[in-house]
Design a protein around this motif. Sequence first.
Motif, PDB file in Angstrom:
ATOM      1  N   ARG A   1       0.803  -1.224   0.000  1.00 26.01           N
ATOM      2  CA  ARG A   1       0.000   0.000   0.000  1.00 26.01           C
ATOM      3  C   ARG A   1       0.834   1.271   0.000  1.00 26.01           C
ATOM      4  NH1 ARG A   1      -2.604  -0.738   6.067  1.00 26.01           N
ATOM      5  NH2 ARG A   1      -0.705  -0.248   7.261  1.00 26.01           N
TER       6      ARG A   1
ATOM      7  N   ARG B   1      -4.055   6.044   3.518  1.00 20.69           N
ATOM      8  CA  ARG B   1      -3.550   4.789   2.967  1.00 20.69           C
ATOM      9  C   ARG B   1      -3.535   3.644   3.982  1.00 20.69           C
ATOM     10  NH1 ARG B   1       0.426   8.433   3.560  1.00 20.69           N
ATOM     11  NH2 ARG B   1       2.377   7.893   4.622  1.00 20.69           N
TER      12      ARG B   1
ATOM     13  N   ILE C   1      -6.155   0.941   3.608  1.00 23.90           N
ATOM     14  CA  ILE C   1      -6.088  -0.067   2.538  1.00 23.90           C
ATOM     15  C   ILE C   1      -5.831  -1.430   3.162  1.00 23.90           C
ATOM     16  CG2 ILE C   1      -4.876  -0.809   0.458  1.00 23.90           C
ATOM     17  CD1 ILE C   1      -4.119   2.107  -0.043  1.00 23.90           C
TER      18      ILE C   1
END
Length: 383
Positions: free
Chosen positions: A75, A137, A140
């Motif tokens: 990620r 992020r 994710i």
Amino acid sequence: MQKILFHFSKWFVGLLFIFSGLIKANDPIGFGYKLQEYFEVFHIGFLNGWATGIAILLCVLEIMFGALLLLGIFRNFVAKGLLATIIFFTFLTFVSAAFKVVTSCGCFGDAIPLTPWQSFSKDVLLLLLIIYIYINRKQIRPVTEKPGVQSALFAIAFTASLLFGTFTYNYLPIIDFLPYKVGSNIPENMKIPEGAPVDEYLIMYDLKNKKTGETKAMSDKDYMEKEVWKDENWEVTGSPSRKLIKKGYEVKIKDLMITDASGTDYTKEIVENPYHSLVVVAYNLNETDEKAIAEINALALNAAEQFNIRTVLLTSNSAQDADKFSKRLKLFMEVFYADAVPLKSMVRANPGVLLLKNGTIINKWHYHSLPSFDQLTEKYFSK
């Protein structure tokens, strides 16, 4: 709500990157031509020879970033890669739009043509979504936590995207979005259909005030309605110009002209031949595959002797260079000349071959996939 927005952003960006990458990878040579336009704008023309390779690499990166985002693996790498990529593309599309240096960014190849400002707007939207993804992020989640499986998924996505771009480079696009696709009729694509809308223009006057020196532009319609012509203080300067206000029907093929060495137009004769004919396209004889040309030449000789089929070679080289090339390879086919732009659109190969009949493209081939004379005879010539 935040979770829904994040998942929407992730899926929208991921799918769009995959779609964009696949569309361009479908025609890496065409994308390479677009990159060459940017190379010239930024005065890095020395990269032109690497354009197709760079195009394939960029397509692989787009597909990879999109796929890895949806898979949720690596990620941090993916989030940073997406951000760097969209900043780069947003810069390019802004330059195209603001300075009108490249009329189409090629974001979705020839499948979905976008104007420069449309491309820039699209990239700004993606930039905002990717910034949001980058900030969040940590949300994710990978489809699997197993490092071995993640590496395998990465390898599969990378290999598949690279093989796809390499295949279309060597064997023509899977889907042809150009006006010279199989089944299209060249003469029809060069005409404006009856009743089709035409471009609409305004006549524009440049006016100057004799007393104040003020200048302004005004359409002929406003000039007459406001009776500006009665005011002696205003005078028309220069010549009237035309301003496009509504785009009409655009001819699909507008730049094809085939001539002989003396400049005589043979376009109609060649493209409207009522019988089968072979059109060999080698837009650049200096870079064409000479072994393939020799094989096509032998095929053309057999086709002429057994079925009286005409074969012509189209190139953008000078008549002097083409004549030397023809004599050196002892070409049987006739040589004609056209601009490189339409030749590159005819077939994404150098050389490539089109089979025409009565203006319709029956089939076309990259030199890597050209059928044998017996195969052509069985499928086309003997019928």
